[in-house]
Scaffold this motif. Structure first.
Motif: not given
Length: 736
Positions: A305-307, A309-312, A327-332, A349-351
């Motif tokens: 729940x942030x913003x 970006x970029x690749x995982x 690392x869910x709810x981002x723009x990854x 370990x999942x999104x």
């Protein structure tokens, strides 16, 4: 956190000061209005100069924090100047006084800070430091000043009883004896209402004469803090005993979630020796810095729940100790790297959490699949028919939440309409009398879980196959008489595996009256290791009779049993509770250890070693037919009741007070292997022939199985030489 952590020390400094510059005295300046200003002459002490400082918790530099600017700030009130701390003057003004900090880590921090400030300013002043249990004392004998710390995070009594740790939210009797002798008291309270599991330091809540497994946490906290406040207001002469209450301590800094933080993650954080970094629900942005790969000791990393970006990033694979990763709810962008499978310790370990995935997938190996499920919805652990244990389901929340256990879970949605309550109750207790219910089943129907809209139970990681699902209902709110309660109607639908199995279901009508149990059985196919049972209110029935907000689905208990023989593991039946695979001398040793554990009361369950009387209670439970109450509740229903009964009965025989009634080793082995039936135990296991007082204790527990007594037996229960009639071993064994 810093403004709270030194506020009490600032106040104490003012109380001891001669005057406050520019303000004319402590009473004319509002010291709580002001700002933190940078002052290079601070800090007042170096943690390295305090040999007694608990550096693991309170030395940020030793814990890897690279920056130091935060150490150089001091509080500057708007209308006056605070005097700089003078340790000698401070001690002189507190001469002959006792000052106590009471609370959790916040009060501990302040107590240690104050003693360090004094010690580093007066390094030659002798001091005495000691700790007894949760009470620490730091005394400067030359000044006859004592600074104490009492770890009491709840500010009410917690007492150890036979049922466990009980929090008395209406009592401070155990604690006030320490407090009332102090000249100065500084309190803070822990945020204990947010903690569950191993972080919860109590097992039951006592209010008046009622004992609860749990209750609305904020309601409990309010009642507890009011109990403390009543004591504080009742002190004989508050002017002689100064009291400061600082409020609730903040959470520890490794959790920075929901703090309106933004910008990118500082690269300097990578140089810290962090084990946890929780940044969820903020406004961070940018890519995850490559330097974070150096945080090889991370066990908890949550940035949802942030913003970002970029690749995982691939470097996450270096976090070999990681246990929680969100690392869910981002723009990854991109797929989860395949090397993530190397994170052996990670349980997430999942999104996307598994509850949001189709069919609630199970990642457990086949050897860990479950085949039985028993839930006492809204109630405590209960054993029926002497061998079937229904697991407790006492989670009090339900407005919009997901709750999971080892092999089951539930989700609840909705708020009851128009009931004018600050906190809805999602567990209901019977108001109508229960009818046609056997004594062994009574506790299944005294309580039930309800929901205003939707309630779904999940059976997790079940072995695939056909099962019988038994849903236990009883209408325990509405009545069938001439009262206003009789006008209410509860109507809802039931779906199993997304299939409608009960339409417009009315418990009272189906059961033929209120308080009468009814069981609905269904044959269900489990094909993806998950069972879904959904109770849904479709808007029918009453919503305001007998009270507003009384409606929606209600379920008392759930039982799930396979219509097939569960598979074996390694050619043997799957055992969850106790497995004995020993032979020869190893079996002898195992049985002797078992007997010692039994005599010490260490077999778990409701009988603890602390009771001092578990030996006698065990025989009473055996005679009452409730021997399985000795099994550790943590096992739930996942154990073989037949094996447990054999093992417990053999243990009882091994510890019989009469040596002639104990089995030989060969007999014990034969019973454990199933080749010989366990003998029926005598109703009076030889007690009366040894000492009449022992019989009196046993009779006491027959009448009062939850109480304890202390009684002299005028000698040991049994001497070491009569441990058993087992085949004699070379070594002697002495029982405590």
């Amino acid at each position: 956190m810093a403004s709270f952590s030194i506020s009490a020390i600032v106040v104490l400094t003012i109380l001891a000061a001669k005057e406050i510059e520019g303000g004319g005295g402590a009473g004319t300046c509002n010291i709580y209005e002001g700002n933190w200003i940078y002052d290079p002459s601070y800090p007042l002490y170096n943690p390295a100069d305090c040999p007694f400082l608990e550096s693991r918790e309170f030395d940020c530099q030793k814990n890897g924090r690279p920056d130091k600017n935060y150490l150089h700030y001091r509080w500057q009130p708007t209308g006056c100047n605070l005097p700089r701390f003078d340790a000698h003057d401070f001690l002189q003004r507190f001469r002959g006084k006792q000052l106590m900090f009471v609370g959790d880590s916040l009060s501990l921090n302040q107590w240690q800070s104050l003693t360090c400030m004094i010690h580093t300013s007066l390094p030659q002043a002798p001091y005495i430091s000691n700790k007894i249990g949760g009470l620490s004392n730091f005394t400067f004998p030359d000044y006859k000043v004592s600074f104490l710390f009492s770890r009491n995070a709840y500010l009410v009594d917690i007492r150890s009883e036979i049922i466990g740790r009980v929090m008395y939210i209406e009592s401070v009797e155990y604690s006030r004896g320490l407090w009332e002798g102090m000249d100065f008291l500084i309190f803070d309270s822990w945020h204990w209402w947010t903690h569950t599991g191993s972080d919860q330091l109590w097992d039951f809540i006592r209010e008046g004469n009622a004992t609860y497994k749990d209750m609305n946490r904020l309601v409990a906290y309010e009642k507890a803090i009011n109990t403390w406040a009543k004591w504080a207001n009742s002190r004989a002469d508050p002017a002689k005993n100064r009291l400061i209450f600082q409020g609730v301590s903040p959470d520890h800094a490794r959790d920075l979630s929901r703090n309106y933080l933004n910008n990118t993650i500082p690269r300097t954080w990578a140089s810290m020796n962090l084990t946890g970094l929780v940044l969820s629900s903020n406004s961070f942005s940018g890519e995850l810095p490559e330097e974070l790969s150096n945080l090889t000791n991370l066990t908890d990393m949550r940035i949802s729940d942030n913003n970002f970006t970029g690749k995982i990033p691939d470097f996450i694979q270096r976090w070999s100790q990681i246990e929680k990763l969100d690392i869910s709810f981002n723009n990854l962008a991109g797929d989860i790297p395949s090397n993530f499978v190397n994170l052996a310790k990670a349980d997430y370990i999942d999104k996307v959490h598994s509850c949001l995935k189709k069919n609630f997938p199970c990642s457990a190996p086949s050897r860990d699949y479950k085949y039985f499920l028993y839930i006492n919805c809204g109630g405590e652990d209960v054993v029926i028919n002497n061998n079937t244990r229904f697991e407790a389901d006492v989670e009090f929340r339900g407005a919009s939440m997901f709750y999971s256990r080892q092999n089951w879970a539930f989700s609840s949605t909705g708020i009851f309409m128009d009931n004018d309550l600050d906190a809805d109750a999602y567990i209901t207790t019977n108001t109508s009398a229960l009818k046609n219910v056997s004594a062994s089943l009574l506790n299944l129907y005294k309580t039930a879980r309800t929901s205003p809209v939707s309630l779904t139970y999940y059976g997790l990681c079940l072995g695939n196959g056909n099962y019988t699902v038994s849903l236990h209902f009883a209408e325990i709110v509405f009545t069938n008489d001439r009262s206003f309660n009789s006008l209410g109607k509860r109507i809802f639908d039931v779906y199993i595996q997304e299939k409608l199995v009960l339409k417009d279901f009315n418990i009272e009508a189906e059961a033929g009256g209120d308080g009468k149990p009814i069981i609905k059985n269904f044959t269900v196919a489990v094909t993806s290791h998950t069972l879904k049972i959904h109770f849904y209110w479709a808007g029918k029935g009453t919503t305001g009779i007998p009270l507003r907000g009384v409606y929606g689905p209600l379920i008392s208990a759930i039982a799930v049993e396979p219509n097939f023989k569960p598979p074996k593991v390694n050619g043997k039946k799957k055992h969850v509770a106790l497995v004995l695979e020993v032979a020869g001398g190893a079996l002898s040793l195992c049985l002797i250890i078992l007997c010692i554990l039994w005599r010490k009361g260490c077999l778990g369950g409701k009988i603890s070693a602390d009771s001092g009387n578990s030996f006698f209670i065990a025989y009473v439970l055996q005679e009452r037919g409730n021997l399985l109450e000795l099994v550790d509740p943590a096992l739930g229903s996942e154990y073989s009741s037949e094996e447990a009964m054999v093992l417990l009965n053999v243990a009882l025989m091994c510890t019989n007070a009469a040596p002639t009634l104990r089995p030989t080793m060969s007999q014990a082995v034969s019973m454990l292997e199933g080749r010989t039936n366990v003998q029926e135990l005598l109703s009076d296991p030889g007690f009366s022939t040894i000492n009449p007082k022992l019989k009196a204790i046993r009779n006491h527990f027959w009448e009062n199985p939850t109480q304890t007594v202390s009684m002299s037996t005028e000698g040991p229960l049994a001497d070491a030489s009569s441990l058993s009639n087992v085949d004699k071993a070379d070594d002697s064994v002495i029982l405590d």
